[in-house]
Design an enzyme around this catalytic site. Structure first.
Site, PDB file in Angstrom:
ATOM      1  N   GLU A 250       0.791  -1.211  -0.070  1.00  0.00           N
ATOM      2  CA  GLU A 250       0.059   0.040  -0.073  1.00  0.00           C
ATOM      3  C   GLU A 250       0.820   1.121  -0.086  1.00  0.00           C
ATOM      4  OE1 GLU A 250      -2.589  -0.056   3.415  1.00  0.00           O
ATOM      5  OE2 GLU A 250      -3.182  -1.990   2.898  1.00  0.00           O
ATOM      6  N   LYS A 252       2.545   4.354   1.437  1.00  0.00           N
ATOM      7  CA  LYS A 252       2.934   4.909   2.653  1.00  0.00           C
ATOM      8  C   LYS A 252       2.561   6.374   2.603  1.00  0.00           C
ATOM      9  CE  LYS A 252       6.030   4.638   6.320  1.00  0.00           C
ATOM     10  NZ  LYS A 252       5.593   6.088   6.921  1.00  0.00           N
ATOM     11  N   ARG A 272      -2.509   9.589  16.723  1.00  0.00           N
ATOM     12  CA  ARG A 272      -1.535   8.538  17.162  1.00  0.00           C
ATOM     13  C   ARG A 272      -1.297   8.202  18.453  1.00  0.00           C
ATOM     14  NH1 ARG A 272       3.465   6.703  14.232  1.00  0.00           N
ATOM     15  NH2 ARG A 272       4.959   6.094  15.760  1.00  0.00           N
ATOM     16  N   GLU A 302      -4.615   7.678   7.443  1.00  0.00           N
ATOM     17  CA  GLU A 302      -3.524   8.650   7.609  1.00  0.00           C
ATOM     18  C   GLU A 302      -4.063  10.007   6.630  1.00  0.00           C
ATOM     19  OE1 GLU A 302      -0.674   7.995   8.717  1.00  0.00           O
ATOM     20  OE2 GLU A 302       0.780   9.437   8.026  1.00  0.00           O
ATOM     21  N   PHE A 343      -7.146   2.874   5.774  1.00  0.00           N
ATOM     22  CA  PHE A 343      -6.688   1.621   5.365  1.00  0.00           C
ATOM     23  C   PHE A 343      -7.029   0.564   5.983  1.00  0.00           C
ATOM     24  CE2 PHE A 343      -3.219   4.200   7.380  1.00  0.00           C
ATOM     25  CZ  PHE A 343      -3.056   3.589   8.568  1.00  0.00           C
ATOM     26  N   ARG A 420       4.459  -2.748  17.229  1.00  0.00           N
ATOM     27  CA  ARG A 420       5.281  -2.745  16.017  1.00  0.00           C
ATOM     28  C   ARG A 420       6.094  -4.059  15.621  1.00  0.00           C
ATOM     29  NH1 ARG A 420       7.586   1.759  13.861  1.00  0.00           N
ATOM     30  NH2 ARG A 420       7.549   2.980  15.884  1.00  0.00           N
ATOM     31  N   LYS A 426       7.334  -1.380   6.580  1.00  0.00           N
ATOM     32  CA  LYS A 426       7.593  -0.189   5.621  1.00  0.00           C
ATOM     33  C   LYS A 426       8.736  -0.344   4.680  1.00  0.00           C
ATOM     34  CE  LYS A 426       9.355   2.222   9.578  1.00  0.00           C
ATOM     35  NZ  LYS A 426       9.083   2.873  10.742  1.00  0.00           N
TER      36      LYS A 426
HETATM   37  P1  AMP Z   1       6.536   5.346  10.898  1.00  0.00           P
HETATM   38  O1  AMP Z   1       5.774   6.183  11.434  1.00  0.00           O
HETATM   39  O2  AMP Z   1       7.731   5.433   9.779  1.00  0.00           O
HETATM   40  O3  AMP Z   1       6.946   3.894  11.843  1.00  0.00           O
HETATM   41  O4  AMP Z   1       5.531   4.336   9.705  1.00  0.00           O
HETATM   42  C1  AMP Z   1       4.420   3.931   9.998  1.00  0.00           C
HETATM   43  C2  AMP Z   1       3.182   4.937   9.819  1.00  0.00           C
HETATM   44  O5  AMP Z   1       2.809   5.118   8.461  1.00  0.00           O
HETATM   45  C3  AMP Z   1       1.809   4.745  10.212  1.00  0.00           C
HETATM   46  O6  AMP Z   1       1.725   4.883  11.682  1.00  0.00           O
HETATM   47  C4  AMP Z   1       0.919   5.460   9.624  1.00  0.00           C
HETATM   48  O7  AMP Z   1       0.769   6.755  10.264  1.00  0.00           O
HETATM   49  C5  AMP Z   1       1.712   5.664   8.237  1.00  0.00           C
HETATM   50  N1  AMP Z   1       0.993   5.169   6.974  1.00  0.00           N
HETATM   51  C6  AMP Z   1       1.066   5.792   6.024  1.00  0.00           C
HETATM   52  N2  AMP Z   1       0.178   5.028   5.231  1.00  0.00           N
HETATM   53  C7  AMP Z   1      -0.101   3.944   5.681  1.00  0.00           C
HETATM   54  C8  AMP Z   1      -0.646   2.830   5.232  1.00  0.00           C
HETATM   55  N3  AMP Z   1      -1.178   2.637   3.932  1.00  0.00           N
HETATM   56  N4  AMP Z   1      -0.964   1.494   5.955  1.00  0.00           N
HETATM   57  C9  AMP Z   1      -0.374   1.772   7.368  1.00  0.00           C
HETATM   58  N5  AMP Z   1       0.249   2.935   7.923  1.00  0.00           N
HETATM   59  C10 AMP Z   1       0.520   3.945   6.923  1.00  0.00           C
END
Ligand code: AMP
Length: 588
Positions: A250, A252, A272, A302, A343, A420, A426
Site C-alpha cells: 500500500e 505509505k 496516534r 492517514e 486503510f 510494532r 515499511k
Molecule cells: P513510521 O511512522 O515510519 O513508523 O511508519 C508507520 C506509519 O505510516 C503509520 O503509523 C501510519 O501513520 C503511516 N501510514 C501511511 N500510510 C499507511 C498505510 N497504507 N498503512 C499503514 N500505515 C500507513
C-alpha cells in the site's frame, strides 16, 4: 484507603535507580489497594487523573499553587516564592514549609485517597469566573490536612509534574504480577490496554473480574485503540520473505495518523497518541458522516494535506500547522485541505474486527465506505510478484508518498494494537544506506555547553527504546543540527525533566551533567553505525563488551507527537548495523 500508603510508595519509587525494584514497589501498592480504588491508583501513579483521550489536564499554575501553599502553611507568599526559587520544585517547598509550620490544624483529618482524587477532580473541572479562587481553596484544604510528604506529591500532581517515571507498561507488569503472574497474564493485560488505552479501566477490570474479564475486553466507540505500527526493511526480497511470499502493498502516505470513531452523527478523531483531535478537523468530521455508511464504525487512516491547486500531496509539516491553532482552523481548511486515506476497519456495527485477518477487515472497510473528495481509500495491490510491487513502489514515490507499507495477508494477520511487529513492514524511498534514513531517539541526559554554548547544552545523551526490558539504551551524544533558536530554548524545554539521579528506565555507561526523564523524542540522522564500548544500545549483540553508536548524529526535528516508547528500538538499530555490514561487504 489512606493517601499515606500511596505517598510512601511514591517516595520509594522516586529514590530507586532500578527498574525491577520499581515494579516490586508497584506490586506492593496494588496488593494494598482495595478493588474499588485501583483505577484511581493506576491513574495517579502514572501521573494523570484520567486516560489521555479525555483531554483533561490538571495543570494548576505555579502562582496559584504558591497561594494555596501560603494559606495551608501560614507562610507569606513571598516566603513561599523564595523557597521555590531555591528548591526549583514547589512540591519540595510545600513539604519543607509544612514541616516548619509550628502548629498543625487542630482537627487534622488523615487524608484518604478518595478525598485527594476527588479534590483533584474538582480542581480539574473548575471553569469560568471564580475558578481560580475555587482551585486555590480546594488545594489549600487538602494541603492543610496533609503531612509534609503527602504535600510534596499533592502539589506535584496538581501541577501535572509528578514524574515518577512509571510508564504505563511498567504498571501493566506490576498488575500482571500482582494478579497471577506469568507471560500469559501479561499478554492478555497488555492487549486489553492496547484496545482501550485506559490504564485505570484495565486495572479495575482485572481487580474486579480477574483474567477472564480482561480477556473479554473489546474495542468500543469512544475509546481509542493503540495503533498498529510497522517494522522496516530495506529490500523487497526480505519483505516478501518475511510476509510469506505475498502481501498487500500500500502507499505509505506521509501525514498524520488518525483513528476515526463514527456513531450516527457523532464523530471522534484520535491522534496516534490517543489525543482527541476532533476540533482540529471539522472538515473531516463532516466528510466522515457522509462517507461512512454504517451505524457504528472505527476506521484507521492517514491524513495528508493536498495542494488545492494541483491536487498533489504535500509534506506532512503542512498538516501539523493545524495542530494547536484553535482559531485559524476555518481559514486553514480553505488554504490547506486534507484528505484522509483509510486503510483499516477495526470495528463495524458492534463487531470487533481486530482479530480478523487483514483482507477481511479491508473488505469490511470497502463495504461501508462511499469515497468522497476528502475521504478516500489507500491505494493498494495484493501481489506475490516482486517486479509488480517494485513498479508500484516507484509509482507511489512519484505521487509524493514515502514508499510502501507491505502488509501480511495470512490467517494470522490480525490488527496488533499498539505493536510494532512484522505484520506491517515499511519500505521507504531513502533506503540506499541505512543511515540515510533517520531514527527517533529519546533524550536521557544533557551535557552543559561551553564557549558559545555556555548557558545552554553542548549535547544531549540519546537513547533507543529496548522493549524487551522496557528501558532506554544510549546510542549517541547529539550536539549538531540545532539552530541558535533551538539551543536557546533547550534548557527551558528540558528543565521539567531533570532529575538528580539516573532514571531507573535508563541504561547508560556514560554519566551526563544532567539526567533527564526519558520523555522527549527527537528525530536524528547520522553517517553510520559503529561499535562502541561506551554505549549500551545492542550491548554484546554484535561483539562482547561492545554496544552500538551512531556516528556524527545531527538533529532533524523534534518529534512532539511521539511518546518515548515510539522511539526506534534497539533491535532496529542492531538490524541496521548488520545490514550496513552486509552492504559494505558486498561493495568491497
Ligand atoms: P513510521 O511512522 O515510519 O513508523 O511508519 C508507520 C506509519 O505510516 C503509520 O503509523 C501510519 O501513520 C503511516 N501510514 C501511511 N500510510 C499507511 C498505510 N497504507 N498503512 C499503514 N500505515 C500507513
Amino acid at each position: 484507603m489512606l493517601f499515606k500508603v500511596l505517598a510512601d510508595v511514591f517516595e520509594k519509587i522516586e529514590a530507586t535507580t532500578k527498574r525491577l525494584e520499581m515494579t516490586d514497589y508497584l506490586v506492593e501498592l496494588i496488593k494494598a489497594t482495595p478493588k474499588e480504588s485501583i483505577g484511581k491508583v493506576a491513574y495517579l501513579t502514572t501521573g494523570t487523573l484520567y486516560p489521555p483521550f479525555m483531554g483533561i489536564e490538571l495543570g494548576v499554575a505555579d502562582k496559584l499553587c504558591q497561594k494555596a501553599i501560603s494559606i495551608a502553611t501560614g507562610f507569606r507568599e513571598e516566603i513561599v516564592e523564595e523557597d521555590y526559587k531555591k528548591s526549583g520544585d514547589l512540591g519540595k517547598t510545600a513539604e519543607d514549609l509544612l514541616a516548619k509550620k509550628a502548629i498543625r490544624t487542630l482537627f487534622h483529618r488523615p487524608l484518604t485517597l478518595d478525598r485527594v482524587y476527588g479534590t483533584l477532580e474538582k480542581i480539574s473541572q473548575a471553569y469560568g469566573s471564580g475558578a481560580q479562587e475555587a482551585k486555590i481553596s480546594h488545594l489549600a484544604g487538602l494541603l492543610s490536612d496533609a503531612d509534609p510528604k503527602e504535600a510534596r506529591y499533592i502539589v506535584r500532581m496538581a501541577l501535572s509534574k509528578l514524574r515518577l517515571g512509571v510508564a504505563d507498561m511498567t504498571f501493566l507488569d506490576a498488575l500482571a504480577i500482582a494478579f497471577g503472574g506469568g507471560k500469559e497474564y501479561r499478554e492478555a493485560i497488555e492487549r486489553a490496554y492496547n484496545l482501550t488505552s485506559d490504564i485505570g479501566y484495565v486495572a479495575e477490570t482485572i481487580a474486579k473480574g480477574g483474567i477472564d474479564a480482561i480477556r473479554q475486553v473489546k474495542v468500543t466507540f469512544g475509546r481509542p485503540i493503540k495503533p498498529q505500527l510497522a517494522e522496516r526493511l530495506s529490500s523487497l526480497e526480505e519483505i516478501l520473505e518475511k510476509l510469506g511470499g505475498k502481501c498487500s502493498a500500500e502507499y505509505k502516505y506521509d501525514g498524520l495518523r488518525i483513528q476515526a470513531h463514527i456513531q450516527g452523527s457523532s464523530v471522534i478523531l484520535f491522534s496516534r497518541r490517543q489525543e482527541n483531535i476532533t476540533s482540529q478537523f471539522p472538515d473531516l468530521v463532516d466528510a466522515l458522516q457522509n462517507a461512512i455508511r454504517a451505524k457504528e464504525a472505527i476506521v484507521d487512516g492517514e491524513c495528508v494535506p493536498v495542494d488545492p491547486n494541483t491536487g498533489d500531496l504535500l509534506p506532512f509539516q503542512v498538516v501539523s500547522q493545524r495542530r494547536g491553532r484553535k482559531y485559524d482552523i476555518e481559514k486553514m481548511i480553505g488554504e490547506i485541505p486534507v484528505v484522509l486515506f483509510l486503510f483499516d476497519a477495526l470495528y463495524v456495527n458492534g463487531e470487533d474486527l481486530t482479530l480478523k485477518p487483514y483482507l477481511e477487515r479491508r473488505k469490511a472497510l470497502e463495504a461501508i465506505l462511499q469515497e468522497t473528495e476528502c475521504i478516500r481509500i489507500a491505494e493498494k495491490i495484493v501481489s506475490d510478484d516482486s517486479k509488480e510491487i517494485e513498479a508500484f513502489f516507484h509509482k507511489a514515490v512519484q505521487e509524493g508518498t514515502e514508499g510502501l507499507v507491505c502488509k501480511a495477508i495470512g490467517p494470522n494477520s490480525l490488527y496488533e494494537a499498539g505493536k510494532r511487529g512484522w505484520l506491517w513492514i515499511k519500505w521507504k524511498r531513502s533506503y540506499r544506506s541505512e543511515m540515510v534514513d533517520t531514527v527517533d531517539l529519546v533524550a536521557v541526559g544533557a551535557f552543559a555547553g561551553r564557549g558559545r554554548r555556555a548557558g545552554s547544552y553542548g549535547a544531549l545523551l540519546m537513547a533507543a527504546y529496548n522493549p524487551k526490558d522496557d528501558v532506554f539504551d544510549t546510542v549517541c551524544k547529539l550536539g549538531s543540527g540545532f539552530t541558535d533558536e533551538d539551543l536557546a530554548r533547550l534548557p527551558e524545554l528540558f528543565k521539567p525533566f531533570i532529575i538528580d539521579h539516573k532514571p531507573p528506565r535508563v541504561n547508560a555507561l556514560i554519566k551526563p551533567d544532567f539526567w533527564l526523564q526519558p520523555v522527549k523524542v527527537l528525530e536524528v540522522i547520522g553517517d553510520e553505525i559503529t561499535l562502541s564500548p561506551l554505549h549500551t544500545c545492542g550491548f554484546n549483540a554484535i561483539r562482547q563488551g561492545s554496544g552500538l553508536a551512531i556516528r556524527f548524529p545531527r538533529l532533524v526535528k523534534f518529534r512532539e507527537e511521539r511518546v518515548p516508547e515510539d522511539a526506534t528500538t534497539v533491535e532496529e538499530i542492531v538490524d541496521m548495523y548488520r545490514r550496513q555490514l552486509k552492504r559494505v561487504e558486498s561493495e568491497t
